[in-house]
Design an enzyme around this catalytic site. Structure first.
Site, PDB file in Angstrom:
ATOM      1  N   LYS A 193       0.843  -1.204   0.000  1.00 43.29           N
ATOM      2  CA  LYS A 193       0.000   0.000   0.000  1.00 43.29           C
ATOM      3  C   LYS A 193       0.878   1.253   0.000  1.00 43.29           C
ATOM      4  CE  LYS A 193      -0.486  -0.345   5.012  1.00 43.29           C
ATOM      5  NZ  LYS A 193      -1.382  -0.749   6.102  1.00 43.29           N
ATOM      6  N   TYR A 235      16.731  29.201   9.222  1.00 46.66           N
ATOM      7  CA  TYR A 235      15.568  29.988   9.641  1.00 46.66           C
ATOM      8  C   TYR A 235      15.445  30.046  11.153  1.00 46.66           C
ATOM      9  CZ  TYR A 235      13.782  30.031   4.835  1.00 46.66           C
ATOM     10  OH  TYR A 235      13.615  30.226   3.496  1.00 46.66           O
TER      11      TYR A 235
HETATM   12  C1  LIG Z   1      -0.634  -1.871   6.641  1.00 40.54           C
HETATM   13  C2  LIG Z   1      -1.231  -3.143   7.045  1.00 40.54           C
HETATM   14  C3  LIG Z   1      -0.405  -4.259   7.283  1.00 40.54           C
HETATM   15  C4  LIG Z   1       1.105  -4.180   7.265  1.00 40.54           C
HETATM   16  O1  LIG Z   1       1.538  -3.518   8.435  1.00 40.54           O
HETATM   17  P1  LIG Z   1       3.095  -3.330   8.773  1.00 40.54           P
HETATM   18  O2  LIG Z   1       3.110  -2.766  10.134  1.00 40.54           O
HETATM   19  O3  LIG Z   1       3.620  -2.354   7.771  1.00 40.54           O
HETATM   20  O4  LIG Z   1       3.721  -4.651   8.645  1.00 40.54           O
HETATM   21  C5  LIG Z   1      -1.016  -5.456   7.592  1.00 40.54           C
HETATM   22  N1  LIG Z   1      -2.369  -5.555   7.664  1.00 40.54           N
HETATM   23  C6  LIG Z   1      -3.179  -4.497   7.456  1.00 40.54           C
HETATM   24  C7  LIG Z   1      -4.651  -4.672   7.577  1.00 40.54           C
HETATM   25  C8  LIG Z   1      -2.637  -3.261   7.144  1.00 40.54           C
HETATM   26  O5  LIG Z   1      -3.450  -2.227   6.938  1.00 40.54           O
END
Ligand SMILES: *Cc1c(COP(=O)(O)O)cnc(C)c1O
Length: 356
Positions: A35, A252
């Site tokens: 994702k 800054y």
């Molecule tokens: C993002 C996600 C994962 C992976 O999580 P990590 O902490 O990056 O390993 C697994 N399951 C679901 C439902 C997620 O949304």
């Protein structure tokens, strides 16, 4: 010439990290989570490194389309399912596996005209209180899904709220079991933190994300201690050097005040590249192979570091913002955030180069 900043992405590191996930759960199948554009690494770029995975998990239908456009035929899990009834046409056409987390989705599914058999994930809320059916609804939701003609396999899943924390997963696992015990089908529980820290949470399908990219899911343990290799190096160069007197400010607001005469290196990397603006003075930056502390507020296109002790540093000296020597998690700690956020926030303007 473009600015010297670039991100290097290593497919070998991703394949290696996937093998680490398998070592921790030898009998489980693996959904490789890609994702958010593969946590900032680029879906198309990382897919070849994930050919040993059993499936690809993501959220966005457009990302699912990109995976299929790469001729990837692996199952694709939609971690949040579909968002409106018209999405189901794409789910059907691309043969995606949606998570079903609420009654509205069940109803849309009951009314859909599907051409292919559909595997679904039944998502149970075990304490995150974000998505998922309550434990007492699990069996009813299962039965309604079971009576949808096109629905084939139903896998029960949950997502841990505390796999990386001291509360752990035990309570959530017990809650999950109380809801789904007796229901047929496979189970899917673990994210990266659970894969690495909670072997008791084993299930048929694990869902590692962050660990594939070589960052740690836990604030208390480094990625290296798990044997993970960082997949992304954010690299740049020194573009200017300033000799300043004791008492002078840098950047800054003059947040950093030189306690003594200093040499300051100016690096072509700023918050518009995805480097966190609030990184604290002292945040490690590797300049010419030596750690230099951040000195002064990060600006849009540049940041400044103390290079007084790095005699060979000059215009053109290579800089690693994060990668093998300075972990993204260390930079994140200096900015009160997690490696997840920094990787996902890599800006579109940073050119990405694949390395072995
Ligand atoms: C993002 C996600 C994962 C992976 O999580 P990590 O902490 O990056 O390993 C697994 N399951 C679901 C439902 C997620 O949304």
């Amino acid at each position: 010439m473009p600015r010297p900043i670039r991100a290097l992405v290593s497919r070998a590191a991703i394949s290696h990290n996937l093998s680490i996930a398998r070592t921790h759960a030898p009998s489980a199948k693996v959904w490789a989570v890609v994702k958010a554009n593969a946590y900032g690494h680029g879906i198309e770029r990382v897919l070849p490194a994930l050919s040993a995975a059993d499936g690809i998990a993501l959220l966005d239908l457009s990302e699912a389309q990109r995976v299929r456009a790469c001729a990837c035929q692996l199952p694709i899990l939609l971690l949040e399912g579909f968002f409106e009834p018209s999405d189901l046409a794409i789910v059907d056409e691309l043969q995606l596996t949606p998570a079903i987390h609420c009654w509205q989705q069940v109803q849309w599914l009951e009314r859909a005209q599907l051409r292919h058999p559909l595997d679904v994930y039944l998502k149970i809320n075990t304490g995150m209180n974000r998505l998922g059916f309550a434990v007492h609804e699990a069996k009813a939701a299962y039965q309604r899904l079971r009576s949808v003609a096109r629905v084939r396999d139903i896998t029960c899943m949950t997502h841990f709220a505390n796999a990386d924390g001291i509360d752990g997963t035990q309570q959530a696992i017990a809650t999950f079991r109380s809801g789904v015990d007796g229901l047929p089908g496979a189970r899917s529980l673990s994210n990266s933190a659970a894969v690495l820290l909670h072997p008791d949470a084993q299930s048929d399908w694990i869902r590692p994300g962050i660990m594939l990219y070589g960052a740690s899911p836990s604030e208390r343990q480094t990625a290296r201690s798990f044997g993970l290799v960082p997949a992304m190096t954010l690299a740049s160069e020194v573009i200017a050097v300033q000799d300043i007197a004791a008492g002078q400010g840098v950047g800054y607001g003059g947040r950093f005040k030189a306690p003594r005469p200093m040499r300051i290196g100016v690096v072509a990397c700023g918050y518009a590249d995805g480097y966190p603006r609030i990184a604290a003075d002292g945040c490690p930056v590797l300049v010419g192979g030596i750690v230099a502390p951040l000195a002064g507020r990060v600006s849009m296109d540049m940041l400044t570091v103390d290079i007084t002790h790095i005699e060979h540093a000059a215009i053109g000296t290579p800089v690693e913002l994060w990668g093998e020597h300075v972990s993204v998690d260390e930079v994140a700690a200096s900015a009160n955030t997690s490696g997840y956020e920094l990787l996902c926030a890599l800006a579109a303007r940073v050119p990405v180069i694949e390395v072995a």
